[in-house]
Design a protein around this motif. Structure first.
Motif: not given
Length: 339
Positions: A76-89
């Motif tokens: 990959r040439e480009f990375v979109f860092s969009v994800a965030s850690p998932v929290f429950f509650g």
């Protein structure tokens, strides 16, 4: 063909970025946490008549683990860092939110640096920019003070994650171009039932849980504009090393949102209150509980927010305005039976 990785492809913003990249002819790879995410993404893109779906590939990766990140970025040439850690509650312990946010951000950047990625665009948020500013004009030069009274754990985690990212980028052994996008409250049309946390304000208003309307204004942005700014920040050479606030022009008050729903969407406005909340209630409550402290901060913080930099550097123009952005979010809540 430009090759991009989008982390968190099933998310509200991630899906929009994938959609726009495919329509622009990119070769897109996206990370998913579960196999079911693949079928869901393809179904949504097909329903929306997205072009070049065959240019989309998938890889399983989670922000809490090093597994597969280098493989995901190898070509990959480009990375979109969009994800965030998932929290429950409900998150009660700061460390439970902050450590995963920092670790996940640095995990992405380290893998990108190691595999020779050219540029990373990170989804930060306005909580890292303007929550400490009470007057004047808020711009990308501003940083929220992590000790601001009323700053939520979530906003603090995003602030510290972005700071950690810039600290990493400035190290001598790092050879990455980098930019951040800092959206205000993200609304607009959803592609499925997955919406942003900003929709909760509308849900509470429509469900009658907000029995008095606080005297506060919001800066909002259409999710399609957020995705567009991400892509422009990736494609524009001079965007390297920059932050970009993503916001529609101006602001909109909670009172106006309520009136807008009653006027334009009367069929769902039955439980929308006409009653106003006096300022002193939030002010007094802020001495006793965190929720009121967060509300008071939202009421008091500066809402004169500049989107000039995105317009000038990226040549971006808003697709939507405040009223359209709110109404399309309401329509999504109706369409996907979220109220």
């Amino acid at each position: 063909m430009k090759k991009a990785l989008v982390t968190g492809g099933t998310g509200f913003v991630g899906l929009q970025i994938i959609l726009q990249l495919l329509n622009r002819g990119y070769d897109v790879k996206t990370t998913i946490r579960k196999d079911s995410g693949k079928d869901r993404i393809i179904e949504i893109l097909t329903e929306n008549n997205v072009k070049n779906i065959d240019n989309l590939s998938f890889i399983k990766a989670d922000l809490s683990s090093d597994d597969n990140w280098e493989e995901a970025m190898n070509d990959r040439e480009f990375v979109f860092s969009v994800a965030s850690p998932v929290f429950f509650g409900k998150i009660k312990n700061e460390e439970d939110a902050i450590k995963p946010a920092l670790d996940g951000t640095l995990r992405i950047l380290k893998a990108a640096n190691k595999t020779g990625v050219k540029r990373v665009v990170m989804t930060s948020n306005f909580g890292a920019v303007g929550f400490s500013k009470m007057s004047g004009l808020t711009t990308e030069k501003d940083w929220t003070d992590e000790n601001t009274k009323g700053l939520s754990i979530y906003e603090k985690s995003k602030l510290l994650a972005e700071k950690a990212a810039w600290n990493y980028i400035h190290q001598s052994n790092v050879n990455l171009e980098f930019a951040t996008v800092n959206p205000v409250a993200i609304m607009g049309p959803a592609l499925d039932h997955h919406v942003s946390g900003s929709f909760d304000l509308l849900k509470n208003l429509l469900n009658g849980q907000m029995n008095r309307i606080p005297n506060l204004s919001l800066n909002v942005v259409d999710v399609r504009d957020v995705a567009r700014i991400h892509i422009l920040a990736m494609e524009t050479p001079t965007a390297d090393g920059q932050r970009f606030i993503a916001s529609e022009d101006g602001q909109i008050s909670m009172k106006k949102i309520a009136q807008l729903i009653k006027t334009k969407r009367p069929e769902v406005s039955e439980r929308v209150t006409n009653k106003s909340m006096p300022d002193w209630i939030l002010d007094l409550g802020s001495f006793f509980n965190q929720e009121a402290r967060e509300g008071k901060l939202l009421k008091d913080m500066n809402r004169n927010v500049s989107n000039k930099k995105a317009k000038e550097v990226l040549e971006w123009e808003p697709l939507s305005n405040n009223e359209e952005t709110v109404l399309s979010a309401v329509d999504s809540l109706i369409k996907y039976q979220l109220i």
